[in-house]
Enzyme design. Structure first.
Site, PDB file in Angstrom:
ATOM      1  N   ASP A 307       0.854  -1.193   0.000  1.00 25.62           N
ATOM      2  CA  ASP A 307       0.000   0.000   0.000  1.00 25.62           C
ATOM      3  C   ASP A 307       0.887   1.239   0.000  1.00 25.62           C
ATOM      4  OD1 ASP A 307      -1.973   1.902   0.310  1.00 25.62           O
ATOM      5  OD2 ASP A 307      -3.069   0.775   1.835  1.00 25.62           O
ATOM      6  N   ARG A 309      -0.285   4.351  -0.526  1.00 25.72           N
ATOM      7  CA  ARG A 309      -1.123   5.552  -0.463  1.00 25.72           C
ATOM      8  C   ARG A 309      -0.720   6.489   0.666  1.00 25.72           C
ATOM      9  NH1 ARG A 309      -6.923   2.677  -0.488  1.00 25.72           N
ATOM     10  NH2 ARG A 309      -5.735   1.200   0.755  1.00 25.72           N
TER      11      ARG A 309
HETATM   12  N1  LIG Z   1      -2.012  -2.522  -6.429  1.00 23.85           N
HETATM   13  C1  LIG Z   1      -3.250  -2.991  -6.422  1.00 23.85           C
HETATM   14  N2  LIG Z   1      -4.257  -2.130  -6.188  1.00 23.85           N
HETATM   15  C2  LIG Z   1      -5.501  -2.623  -6.157  1.00 23.85           C
HETATM   16  C3  LIG Z   1      -5.794  -3.976  -6.387  1.00 23.85           C
HETATM   17  N3  LIG Z   1      -7.138  -4.130  -6.305  1.00 23.85           N
HETATM   18  C4  LIG Z   1      -7.645  -2.912  -6.037  1.00 23.85           C
HETATM   19  N4  LIG Z   1      -6.676  -2.001  -5.946  1.00 23.85           N
HETATM   20  C5  LIG Z   1      -6.742  -0.587  -5.596  1.00 23.85           C
HETATM   21  O1  LIG Z   1      -7.043  -0.509  -4.214  1.00 23.85           O
HETATM   22  C6  LIG Z   1      -7.719   0.679  -3.946  1.00 23.85           C
HETATM   23  C7  LIG Z   1      -9.008   0.347  -3.232  1.00 23.85           C
HETATM   24  O2  LIG Z   1      -8.864   0.553  -1.932  1.00 23.85           O
HETATM   25  P1  LIG Z   1     -10.065   1.196  -1.075  1.00 23.85           P
HETATM   26  O3  LIG Z   1     -11.329   0.468  -1.366  1.00 23.85           O
HETATM   27  O4  LIG Z   1     -10.063   2.671  -1.176  1.00 23.85           O
HETATM   28  O5  LIG Z   1      -9.566   0.933   0.353  1.00 23.85           O
HETATM   29  P2  LIG Z   1      -9.292  -0.317   1.175  1.00 23.85           P
HETATM   30  O6  LIG Z   1      -7.922  -0.236   1.725  1.00 23.85           O
HETATM   31  O7  LIG Z   1      -9.652  -1.539   0.393  1.00 23.85           O
HETATM   32  O8  LIG Z   1     -10.277  -0.140   2.404  1.00 23.85           O
HETATM   33  P3  LIG Z   1     -11.862   0.018   2.469  1.00 23.85           P
HETATM   34  O9  LIG Z   1     -12.057   1.395   2.976  1.00 23.85           O
HETATM   35  O10 LIG Z   1     -12.312  -0.982   3.436  1.00 23.85           O
HETATM   36  O11 LIG Z   1     -12.424  -0.197   1.109  1.00 23.85           O
HETATM   37  C8  LIG Z   1      -7.962   1.359  -5.270  1.00 23.85           C
HETATM   38  O12 LIG Z   1      -6.967   2.354  -5.487  1.00 23.85           O
HETATM   39  C9  LIG Z   1      -7.800   0.213  -6.262  1.00 23.85           C
HETATM   40  O13 LIG Z   1      -7.360   0.672  -7.546  1.00 23.85           O
HETATM   41  C10 LIG Z   1      -4.701  -4.845  -6.628  1.00 23.85           C
HETATM   42  O14 LIG Z   1      -4.854  -6.061  -6.785  1.00 23.85           O
HETATM   43  N5  LIG Z   1      -3.462  -4.312  -6.647  1.00 23.85           N
END
Ligand SMILES: Nc1nc2c(ncn2[C@@H]2O[C@H](COP(=O)(O)OP(=O)(O)OP(=O)(O)O)[C@@H](O)[C@H]2O)c(=O)[nH]1
Ligand SMILES: [Zn+2]
EC number: 3.5.4.25
Length: 375
Positions: A307, A309
């Protein structure tokens, strides 16, 4: 002691108001790497030209490869896949074969090409003291590439000569303490939404990034009470195209619907595609996932953290809109911690469980098992 520094006078180095400052030079360095230009990186003893393997063009790659001591720096995980020793701990410096071309460079740099491009080894890793560029400079170069959302694979050539005109120059010490980027609101306008006609979009920018973050305000949430909020990271595949590989699209729409139901809320749509690694790298991660790696391992194999971010952008936007406390829609306790660290009180965590599909069951299970998500 008074020392004479440059043409501007005595004592501390004075800069002209038109000179780019550190934050601006770092922003330019990232932008230059993305368009295939080298950046000059230096520490107290050495300087090197650094070119991103992913964007290097043939002429610039050939020019750097021709410099004695030039090398390719990659992360240790990538080195392990390539069966190269990582003598520098978290990274490896590889010798550039004299006949190395762009195909060699890209195949070496990009884990997502391993199936299509048979590996171009054997690779010779340089030990401490070997090669013309130190591990310290190489490490800084890899960090810069990641900041530019490029694969951490950098061609490095020692540079003793005159500074090439027009190239950005940054030092390792400067990169160690990058200034925090400050977001400010550019504009806001009413946007009636399907879930609520009382929608308003606020666009935020930082002068140091090309990112544009958006706050979607629903209703007129009072500023003196915790607001129902969602920090949503951009997911082109899920939010726009309806990919069922993740739960982003349904989470986005459920969060907005919940805010509409309550009559008020703020959704922060953060320009941090792929947990901060960018769309191209997320697609690289997806191609690795098709080879059996999970979402965390895939990021690691590319040389990124699982992560990347920075949620301070969300906190800055909330503060700019006048909010100091939120009820946060999330299953991710790290988001709650990051908000609190950034000065936004989280009075309640509101679970957001929607959009589970057979295709994303393993992804969601991995987030619970490895990324600290709540079931
Ligand atoms: N690097 C990567 N990013 C992903 C993948 N699947 C989804 N994402 C990214 O993950 C992010 C989604 O995270 P969020 O839903 O904001 O947050 P979270 O950490 O899952 O937490 P929640 O608030 O519970 O949803 C987005 O930026 C997606 O593009 C993956 O397999 N790899
Ligand atoms: Zn998604």
């Amino acid at each position: 002691m008074v020392s004479k520094i440059g043409p501007t006078g005595y004592g501390i180095a004075m800069t002209h108001p038109l000179d780019p400052d550190l934050a601006e030079r770092l922003a330019r360095a990232r932008a230059d790497l993305r368009i295939g230009l080298p950046v000059l990186i230096e520490d107290q003893t050495d300087r090197a030209l650094a070119l991103a393997a992913e964007t290097a063009g043939p002429a610039r790659f050939a020019a750097l490869r021709g410099v004695a001591g030039a090398l390719l720096a990659i992360g240790a995980r990538r080195a392990a896949t390539l069966k190269a020793r990582a003598y520098d701990g978290d990274l490896a410096r590889l010798r550039l074969p004299p006949d190395a071309d762009l195909a060699w460079l890209r195949a070496t740099a990009d884990p997502a090409r391993d199936l299509a491009a048979p590996l171009k080894g054997p690779y010779v890793a340089l030990r401490d003291g070997e090669g013309g560029v130190s591990a310290g400079l190489a490490r800084a170069a890899l960090r810069l590439a990641k900041g530019a959302r490029l694969l951490p694979a950098m061609v490095l050539a020692p540079w003793k000569a005159e500074e090439p005109a027009g190239l950005v120059r940054v030092s390792v010490a400067e990169m160690a303490a990058p200034p925090l980027s400050r977001l400010s609101e550019v504009v806001s306008a009413r946007v009636p939404l399907a879930v609520s006609r009382a929608g308003r979009l606020h666009v935020f920018r930082s002068p140091l990034e090309d990112a544009e973050h958006v706050a979607v305000e629903i209703g007129a949430p009072p500023r003196d009470r915790p607001v129902l909020a969602r920090l949503h990271s951009a997911c082109l595949t899920g939010d726009i195209f309806g990919s069922v590989k993740c739960d982003c699209g349904p989470q986005l729409h459920a969060a907005l619907a919940r805010m509409a139901e309550e009559g008020a809320g703020v959704l922060l749509y953060l320009d941090q595609e792929g947990r901060g690694i960018g769309l191209a790298n997320k697609m690289r991660a997806y191609s690795l996932q098709d080879q059996g790696f999970d979402t965390v391992e895939a990021n690691h194999r590319l040389g990124f953290e699982d992560d990347e971010r920075d949620f301070r952008a969300g906190a800055q936007m909330l503060a700019a809109l006048g909010f100091s406390a939120v009820r946060l829609l999330t299953n991710n306790p790290a988001k709650v911690r990051r908000m609190e660290e950034a000065g936004i009180a989280v009075t309640e965590r509101v679970p957001l469980r929607v959009g589970e599909t057979p295709e994303n069951a393993a992804y969601l299970a991995t987030k619970i098992a490895r990324s600290g998500h709540l079931p």
